[in-house]
Write a protein that holds these residues in place. Structure first.
Motif, PDB file in Angstrom:
ATOM      1  N   LEU A 225       0.799  -1.078   0.141  1.00  0.00           N
ATOM      2  CA  LEU A 225       0.068  -0.013  -0.085  1.00  0.00           C
ATOM      3  C   LEU A 225       0.771   1.302   0.010  1.00  0.00           C
ATOM      4  CD1 LEU A 225      -2.658  -0.985   2.488  1.00  0.00           C
ATOM      5  CD2 LEU A 225      -3.170  -0.617  -0.075  1.00  0.00           C
ATOM      6  N   ASN A 226       2.290   1.175   0.462  1.00  0.00           N
ATOM      7  CA  ASN A 226       2.966   2.212   0.448  1.00  0.00           C
ATOM      8  C   ASN A 226       3.603   2.836  -0.845  1.00  0.00           C
ATOM      9  OD1 ASN A 226       6.356   2.750   0.567  1.00  0.00           O
ATOM     10  ND2 ASN A 226       4.969   4.021   1.960  1.00  0.00           N
ATOM     11  N   GLU A 227       3.341   1.913  -1.887  1.00  0.00           N
ATOM     12  CA  GLU A 227       4.002   2.169  -3.239  1.00  0.00           C
ATOM     13  C   GLU A 227       3.680   3.405  -3.831  1.00  0.00           C
ATOM     14  OE1 GLU A 227       4.684  -0.144  -7.654  1.00  0.00           O
ATOM     15  OE2 GLU A 227       3.229  -0.816  -6.219  1.00  0.00           O
ATOM     16  N   SER A 228       2.549   3.878  -4.126  1.00  0.00           N
ATOM     17  CA  SER A 228       2.217   5.101  -4.651  1.00  0.00           C
ATOM     18  C   SER A 228       2.460   6.280  -3.806  1.00  0.00           C
ATOM     19  CB  SER A 228       0.498   4.982  -5.053  1.00  0.00           C
ATOM     20  OG  SER A 228      -0.183   5.075  -3.776  1.00  0.00           O
ATOM     21  N   VAL A 229       2.419   6.235  -2.547  1.00  0.00           N
ATOM     22  CA  VAL A 229       3.023   7.566  -1.971  1.00  0.00           C
ATOM     23  C   VAL A 229       4.605   7.644  -1.926  1.00  0.00           C
ATOM     24  CG1 VAL A 229       3.224   6.437   0.459  1.00  0.00           C
ATOM     25  CG2 VAL A 229       2.659   8.905   0.095  1.00  0.00           C
ATOM     26  N   GLN A 230       5.223   6.460  -1.851  1.00  0.00           N
ATOM     27  CA  GLN A 230       6.782   6.413  -2.100  1.00  0.00           C
ATOM     28  C   GLN A 230       7.206   7.173  -3.432  1.00  0.00           C
ATOM     29  OE1 GLN A 230       8.867   6.153   0.371  1.00  0.00           O
ATOM     30  NE2 GLN A 230      10.451   6.719  -1.230  1.00  0.00           N
ATOM     31  N   ASN A 231       6.291   6.607  -4.370  1.00  0.00           N
ATOM     32  CA  ASN A 231       6.608   6.993  -5.678  1.00  0.00           C
ATOM     33  C   ASN A 231       6.462   8.531  -6.010  1.00  0.00           C
ATOM     34  OD1 ASN A 231       7.845   4.449  -6.408  1.00  0.00           O
ATOM     35  ND2 ASN A 231       6.241   3.704  -7.290  1.00  0.00           N
ATOM     36  N   LEU A 232       5.313   8.797  -5.183  1.00  0.00           N
ATOM     37  CA  LEU A 232       5.110  10.287  -5.571  1.00  0.00           C
ATOM     38  C   LEU A 232       6.175  11.272  -4.648  1.00  0.00           C
ATOM     39  CD1 LEU A 232       3.113  12.749  -6.091  1.00  0.00           C
ATOM     40  CD2 LEU A 232       2.312  12.358  -3.827  1.00  0.00           C
ATOM     41  N   HIS A 233       6.438  10.766  -3.593  1.00  0.00           N
ATOM     42  CA  HIS A 233       7.641  11.349  -3.219  1.00  0.00           C
ATOM     43  C   HIS A 233       9.034  11.386  -3.907  1.00  0.00           C
ATOM     44  CE1 HIS A 233       5.765  10.571   1.227  1.00  0.00           C
ATOM     45  NE2 HIS A 233       5.481  11.931   0.590  1.00  0.00           N
ATOM     46  N   ALA A 234       9.271  10.010  -4.499  1.00  0.00           N
ATOM     47  CA  ALA A 234      10.409  10.139  -5.302  1.00  0.00           C
ATOM     48  C   ALA A 234      10.217  10.986  -6.573  1.00  0.00           C
ATOM     49  CB  ALA A 234      10.698   8.588  -5.769  1.00  0.00           C
ATOM     50  N   GLU A 235       9.030  11.153  -7.256  1.00  0.00           N
ATOM     51  CA  GLU A 235       8.788  12.035  -8.311  1.00  0.00           C
ATOM     52  C   GLU A 235       8.718  13.536  -7.919  1.00  0.00           C
ATOM     53  OE1 GLU A 235       4.827  13.246 -10.720  1.00  0.00           O
ATOM     54  OE2 GLU A 235       4.898  10.875 -10.570  1.00  0.00           O
ATOM     55  N   LEU A 236       8.435  14.027  -6.659  1.00  0.00           N
ATOM     56  CA  LEU A 236       8.579  15.407  -6.517  1.00  0.00           C
ATOM     57  C   LEU A 236      10.048  15.643  -5.820  1.00  0.00           C
ATOM     58  CD1 LEU A 236       5.132  15.712  -4.283  1.00  0.00           C
ATOM     59  CD2 LEU A 236       5.642  16.598  -6.546  1.00  0.00           C
ATOM     60  N   PHE A 237      10.761  14.769  -5.421  1.00  0.00           N
ATOM     61  CA  PHE A 237      11.742  14.991  -4.619  1.00  0.00           C
ATOM     62  C   PHE A 237      12.981  13.899  -5.167  1.00  0.00           C
ATOM     63  CE2 PHE A 237       8.630  17.092  -2.117  1.00  0.00           C
ATOM     64  CZ  PHE A 237       9.034  18.420  -2.208  1.00  0.00           C
ATOM     65  N   PRO A 238      13.138  13.624  -6.139  1.00  0.00           N
ATOM     66  CA  PRO A 238      14.186  12.692  -6.689  1.00  0.00           C
ATOM     67  C   PRO A 238      15.572  12.723  -6.125  1.00  0.00           C
ATOM     68  CG  PRO A 238      14.091  14.082  -8.462  1.00  0.00           C
ATOM     69  CD  PRO A 238      12.811  14.607  -7.383  1.00  0.00           C
ATOM     70  N   GLU A 239      15.869  14.001  -5.525  1.00  0.00           N
ATOM     71  CA  GLU A 239      17.192  13.987  -4.801  1.00  0.00           C
ATOM     72  C   GLU A 239      17.292  13.394  -3.588  1.00  0.00           C
ATOM     73  OE1 GLU A 239      15.010  17.441  -3.837  1.00  0.00           O
ATOM     74  OE2 GLU A 239      15.408  16.507  -5.715  1.00  0.00           O
ATOM     75  N   GLN A 240      15.947  13.104  -2.928  1.00  0.00           N
ATOM     76  CA  GLN A 240      15.828  12.775  -1.665  1.00  0.00           C
ATOM     77  C   GLN A 240      15.408  11.297  -1.315  1.00  0.00           C
ATOM     78  OE1 GLN A 240      14.361  15.589   0.931  1.00  0.00           O
ATOM     79  NE2 GLN A 240      15.906  16.975   0.904  1.00  0.00           N
TER      80      GLN A 240
END
Length: 153
Positions: A15-30
């Protein structure tokens, strides 16, 4: 629609997948792209931490989201009074299930849980570029009380 307390780290990791990928999309450096094995191992350890609770939202036979909350007891210091608060580490509703009331449902359930445990405050944070989260929490009555800033060096 119901909320279920869980320690099922496998479901939480999925269930974490979409929120984790959103964070990676918004802040790929972190943030990293979701890696199911790594996230599963993380949740496997954290589900047993004291005062950390994991809630699943189930609608019919499907899990459509989750919340990770923590009951915090802050001791009095020379600077602050003692207080209890419920901190929301993560909330996610899976893609394709958003805008159907699940987010509001879980926030209201979390608020009820906080009241039952004599807590009068829910705290959380979100990334400033996440306009969807900002609008959602403002709509539910959350107020900004602190700003977190950084400086690249």
């Amino acid at each position: 629609m119901e909320m279920i307390l869980t320690k099922d780290y496998g479901i939480l990791a999925k269930l974490n997948e979409s929120v984790q990928n959103l964070h990676a999309e918004l802040f790929p450096e972190q943030f990293k792209i979701h890696n199911l094995d790594e996230v599963t191992e993380f949740f496997k350890e954290v589900v047993n931490k004291p005062n950390h609770l994991f809630l699943l939202i189930k609608d019919e036979d499907d899990f459509v989201g989750y919340a990770w909350i923590e009951l915090k007891n802050s001791q009095e210091t020379p600077f602050k009074k003692a207080f209890r608060t419920l901190y929301v580490h993560q909330i996610n509703i899976v893609e394709g299930q958003r805008n159907r009331g699940y987010g509001s449902f879980i926030i209201h359930k979390i608020a009820g849980f906080a009241r039952e445990h004599q807590m009068n405050r829910i705290e959380l944070d979100y990334w400033t570029d996440n306009r969807i989260a900002k609008n959602f929490y403002e709509k539910l009555g959350f107020k900004k009380f602190r700003e977190h800033v950084f400086m690249e060096i």
